[in-house]
Enzyme design. Structure first.
Site, PDB file in Angstrom:
ATOM      1  N   SER A  78       0.817  -1.219   0.000  1.00  0.00           N
ATOM      2  CA  SER A  78       0.000   0.000   0.000  1.00  0.00           C
ATOM      3  C   SER A  78       0.854   1.273   0.000  1.00  0.00           C
ATOM      4  O   SER A  78       0.315   2.367  -0.154  1.00  0.00           O
ATOM      5  CB  SER A  78      -0.937   0.022   1.208  1.00  0.00           C
ATOM      6  OG  SER A  78      -0.198   0.175   2.406  1.00  0.00           O
ATOM      7  N   ASN A  79       2.173   1.147   0.165  1.00  0.00           N
ATOM      8  CA  ASN A  79       3.065   2.318   0.090  1.00  0.00           C
ATOM      9  C   ASN A  79       3.326   2.734  -1.364  1.00  0.00           C
ATOM     10  O   ASN A  79       3.659   3.884  -1.632  1.00  0.00           O
ATOM     11  CB  ASN A  79       4.424   2.020   0.721  1.00  0.00           C
ATOM     12  CG  ASN A  79       4.369   1.641   2.191  1.00  0.00           C
ATOM     13  OD1 ASN A  79       5.194   0.871   2.656  1.00  0.00           O
ATOM     14  ND2 ASN A  79       3.399   2.165   2.926  1.00  0.00           N
ATOM     15  N   LEU A  80       3.214   1.768  -2.276  1.00  0.00           N
ATOM     16  CA  LEU A  80       3.771   1.983  -3.622  1.00  0.00           C
ATOM     17  C   LEU A  80       2.958   2.962  -4.465  1.00  0.00           C
ATOM     18  O   LEU A  80       3.429   3.419  -5.503  1.00  0.00           O
ATOM     19  CB  LEU A  80       3.911   0.639  -4.348  1.00  0.00           C
ATOM     20  CG  LEU A  80       4.802  -0.387  -3.632  1.00  0.00           C
ATOM     21  CD1 LEU A  80       4.910  -1.664  -4.442  1.00  0.00           C
ATOM     22  CD2 LEU A  80       6.189   0.180  -3.360  1.00  0.00           C
ATOM     23  N   GLN A  81       1.738   3.285  -4.042  1.00  0.00           N
ATOM     24  CA  GLN A  81       0.904   4.267  -4.733  1.00  0.00           C
ATOM     25  C   GLN A  81       1.528   5.667  -4.670  1.00  0.00           C
ATOM     26  O   GLN A  81       1.202   6.527  -5.462  1.00  0.00           O
ATOM     27  CB  GLN A  81      -0.507   4.211  -4.101  1.00  0.00           C
ATOM     28  CG  GLN A  81      -1.390   5.432  -4.279  1.00  0.00           C
ATOM     29  CD  GLN A  81      -1.390   6.316  -3.039  1.00  0.00           C
ATOM     30  OE1 GLN A  81      -0.490   6.217  -2.200  1.00  0.00           O
ATOM     31  NE2 GLN A  81      -2.384   7.163  -2.916  1.00  0.00           N
ATOM     32  N   ASN A 140       3.223  11.352  11.711  1.00  0.00           N
ATOM     33  CA  ASN A 140       2.402  11.452  12.930  1.00  0.00           C
ATOM     34  C   ASN A 140       2.827  12.678  13.732  1.00  0.00           C
ATOM     35  O   ASN A 140       3.968  13.133  13.655  1.00  0.00           O
ATOM     36  CB  ASN A 140       2.523  10.177  13.768  1.00  0.00           C
ATOM     37  CG  ASN A 140       3.929   9.962  14.267  1.00  0.00           C
ATOM     38  OD1 ASN A 140       4.316  10.489  15.310  1.00  0.00           O
ATOM     39  ND2 ASN A 140       4.730   9.219  13.527  1.00  0.00           N
ATOM     40  N   CYS A 197      -2.956   9.770   6.992  1.00  0.00           N
ATOM     41  CA  CYS A 197      -3.149   9.357   5.606  1.00  0.00           C
ATOM     42  C   CYS A 197      -3.655   7.919   5.543  1.00  0.00           C
ATOM     43  O   CYS A 197      -4.398   7.539   4.626  1.00  0.00           O
ATOM     44  CB  CYS A 197      -1.843   9.496   4.826  1.00  0.00           C
ATOM     45  SG  CYS A 197      -1.368  11.210   4.540  1.00  0.00           S
ATOM     46  N   CYS A 350     -13.819   0.230  13.471  1.00  0.00           N
ATOM     47  CA  CYS A 350     -13.370   1.137  12.408  1.00  0.00           C
ATOM     48  C   CYS A 350     -12.247   0.429  11.658  1.00  0.00           C
ATOM     49  O   CYS A 350     -12.277  -0.796  11.501  1.00  0.00           O
ATOM     50  CB  CYS A 350     -12.929   2.482  12.981  1.00  0.00           C
ATOM     51  SG  CYS A 350     -11.525   2.386  14.110  1.00  0.00           S
TER      52      CYS A 350
END
Lengths: 392, 66
Positions: A78-81, A140, A197, A350
Site C-alpha cells: 500500500s506504500n507503492l501508490q 504522525n 493518511c 473502524c
C-alpha cells in the site's frame, strides 16, 4: 529575507562530477560554488515514505554529498501508490535499505547513512547533531513535535511538510531566524479529529508537490540562494490548483522558542499528542473485544448490533459481514444515536480501533453501557478471521 | 460585520476577536492556526486582536501525513 549558505564548499569537484552536474553549474546562482556546497552538505530525511521519497531522490540527484535516512518501517504494497523510491521487488524489505539502493542507482557519489530506528527522545540529539539540515517527512504528530523541539534545542533549521488527501503545507522552521512549528501550531488537534493518511487517504502525487517544495528549500538553504520559506507557510490545494503563502511570525509567547520558554527539554510526545483521547481510552477499558471474539459472538448467534463507524469510501473497500455503516461523525454529533438499538449489545469497529474508541466514548455516554469496540478494527478482522479480504 | 472565512462570507458581531471567530467556526482550538489578511496571528494574541469588516480570515488545521 535571504540567508547565508548553511554549508561551506567542498575543495573541488571531480571531472565526472562536473559532467554530471553541468546543468547546475551553468546557472550563475548555483555555479561551482553552490555545487561544491551541495557536495559538502549532510542532510537528514526523517522518514523514507511519501514525502521522503521524492525528497531523497531529488537531493541525491542534485548532488548532496551525505544523505541520512531515519526509518524503521518495511515496504508495504500500500506504500507503492506514492512512495516512489521503493518498488515492487522491495515489498517486505526495510525502507531505509530500499531507499539507499534507489539513491545509489540515481547517484553513486552520494554517501548514504542509514539510521534503522524509530526517532525517539533517546536518539534524536545524537542523530540530528551529525547533519546540517533536517527534512521532516514523518507521518504522525508525536514525531513532528519531537523533530521540531530537537531542532530548536540544537539550533538547527529544518524543512517541514505535511499532506492530507489533496492538501499540503510546507515551511522552513529555524528558530534563530524565524518561527518554529509551535509558533504556528502550539499543539496538535485533539486525537481523532484529523485522520492520518492511513485513515483518510492521500493523493499519491501530492507527495511530489510538497516534497519538491521541501527539496527546493533544502537546496536554497544549503547554497544560500533565493528567499527561503522562513517565516512563510506554503499552502497547496491540488483540487483548486493554488499555491498561497501566509506570513508566520515568531510568537513571543511560544512555549519553546519564545521569550520565556516553558519547554526547555524534550517532553513525552505520545502523551502530548495523545494517540487516543482520555475519554476514549477510559471508554475502552473492559469494553474491548478482539476480532476473534467477535467471530465467536457472530457464530454463537449472540444478539448484537455491529456498527461500522468508518466513511462510505472505506466501507466500499471491505467490511465485516452483518455490519451496518454509521460514520463516526454522525455518532459524535448525536444525530445517529437514536438509530442504535436499546435491546441488543452495540459493537463498534473502524479501520484500526482509534475512531471506534472515540465513538465508543460517545455511545457509552449516551447510555449504551454495554457497548464494546473491536480492537484493531477491520484490519484485525482480516488478519485474524478472514485473510481473503483486502486490507487498505 | 461581514468577513471572508476560508473564501466564504461569514457574519460576526462587531468587535469580535480572532478568539471569538475560532470558538464559533472551528471544530477545536487545538491544532488550528488563524491567519488574517495573509498573516498568521499568534495564539497568545487571539483574544486581543479585533476583527474588522471585510478582512480575509483563514483557519488552517494541522495535518500529520507525510
Amino acid at each position: 529575507m535571504s540567508l547565508p549558505p548553511l554549508v561551506e564548499p567542498a575543495p573541488d569537484l571531480s571531472v565526472d562530477e562536473v559532467r554530471r552536474y553541468s546543468r547546475h553549474l551553468i546557472i550563475p546562482d548555483v555555479a561551482m560554488d553552490g555545487q561544491k556546497r551541495l557536495k559538502n552538505a549532510k542532510v537528514l530525511c526523517v522518514g523514507a515514505g511519501g514525502l521522503g521519497s521524492p525528497t531523497l531522490m531529488y537531493l541525491a540527484a542534485a548532488g548532496v554529498g551525505t544523505l541520512g535516512i531515519v526509518e524503521f518501517d518495511t515496504v508495504d504494497e500500500s506504500n507503492l501508490q506514492r512512495q516512489i523510491i521503493h518498488g515492487q521487488s522491495d515489498i517486505g524489505r526495510p525502507k531505509a535499505e530500499s531507499a539507499r539502493d534507489s539513491i545509489k542507482e540515481i547517484n553513486p557519489y552520494v554517501n548514504v547513512v542509514i539510521h534503522d530506528e524509530a526517532l525517539s527522545n533517546d536518539n534524536v540529539f545524537r542523530i540530528f547533531e551529525q547533519y546540517d539540515l533536517i527534512v521532516d517527512g514523518t507521518d504522525n504528530f508525536a514525531t513532528r513535535y519531537l523533530v521540531n523541539d530537537a531542532a530548536v534545542l540544537l539550533g538547527k533549521p529544518y524543512v517541514w511538510g505535511s499532506i492530507y488527501r489533496f492538501d499540503g503545507q510546507a515551511s522552513v522552521f529555524w528558530a534563530e531566524n524565524g518561527p518554529c512549528y509551535r509558533c504556528l501550531y502550539p499543539e496538535p488537534p485533539p486525537p481523532g479529529m484529523v485522520p492520518s493518511c492511513a485513515e483518510g487517504g492521500v493523493l499519491g502525487v501530492l507527495c511530489a508537490s510538497i516534497g519538491s517544495i521541501q527539496t527546493t528549500e533544502a537546496i536554497k538553504l544549503l547554497t544560500g540562494i533565493g528567499e527561503p520559506l522562513v517565516g512563510r507557510l506554503m499552502v497547496y490545494d491540488a483540487l483548486e490548483m493554488t499555491y498561497r503563502t501566509i506570513k508566520v511570525r515568531k510568537d513571543p509567547n511560544c512555549a519553546l522558542c519564545g521569550e520565556n520558554p516553558t519547554i526547555t527539554g524534550l517532553i513525552d510526545y505520545d502523551d502530548f499528542c495523545g494517540t487516543v483521547s482520555d475519554e476514549a481510552s477510559a471508554a475502552t477499558l473492559g469494553s474491548t473485544i478482539t476480532a476473534n471474539e467477535l467471530k465467536d459472538w457472530i457464530e454463537a448467534g449472540k444478539s448484537i448490533e455491529l456498527v461500522d463507524v468508518r466513511e462510505p469510501a472505506e466501507w466500499e473497500i471491505v467490511r465485516i459481514p452483518g455490519a451496518r455503516l454509521v460514520p463516526k461523525g454522525e455518532i459524535l454529533s448525536g444525530a445517529a444515536l437514536s438509530s442504535l438499538p436499546q435491546d441488543r449489545q452495540v459493537v463498534l469497529y473502524c479501520k484500526s480501533g482509534v475512531r471506534s474508541a472515540e465513538a465508543l466514548a460517545a455511545v457509552k455516554a449516551a447510555g449504551f453501557r454495554d457497548a464494546v469496540h473491536v480492537q484493531g478494527g477491520v484490519v484485525s478482522w482480516v488478519r485474524q478471521v478472514d485473510p481473503s479480504l483486502p486490507i487498505y | 460585520m461581514t468577513l471572508t472565512l476560508n473564501g466564504e462570507p461569514v457574519d460576526l458581531p462587531d468587535g469580535a476577536t480572532v478568539a471569538d471567530l475560532v470558538a464559533t467556526c472551528a471544530p477545536s482550538v487545538r491544532g488550528v492556526a488563524a491567519a488574517v489578511d495573509g498573516a498568521v496571528v499568534p495564539r497568545g494574541t487571539w483574544d486581543r486582536v479585533a476583527l474588522c469588516e471585510g478582512q480575509r480570515v483563514e483557519l488552517l488545521t494541522a495535518v500529520q501525513g507525510g
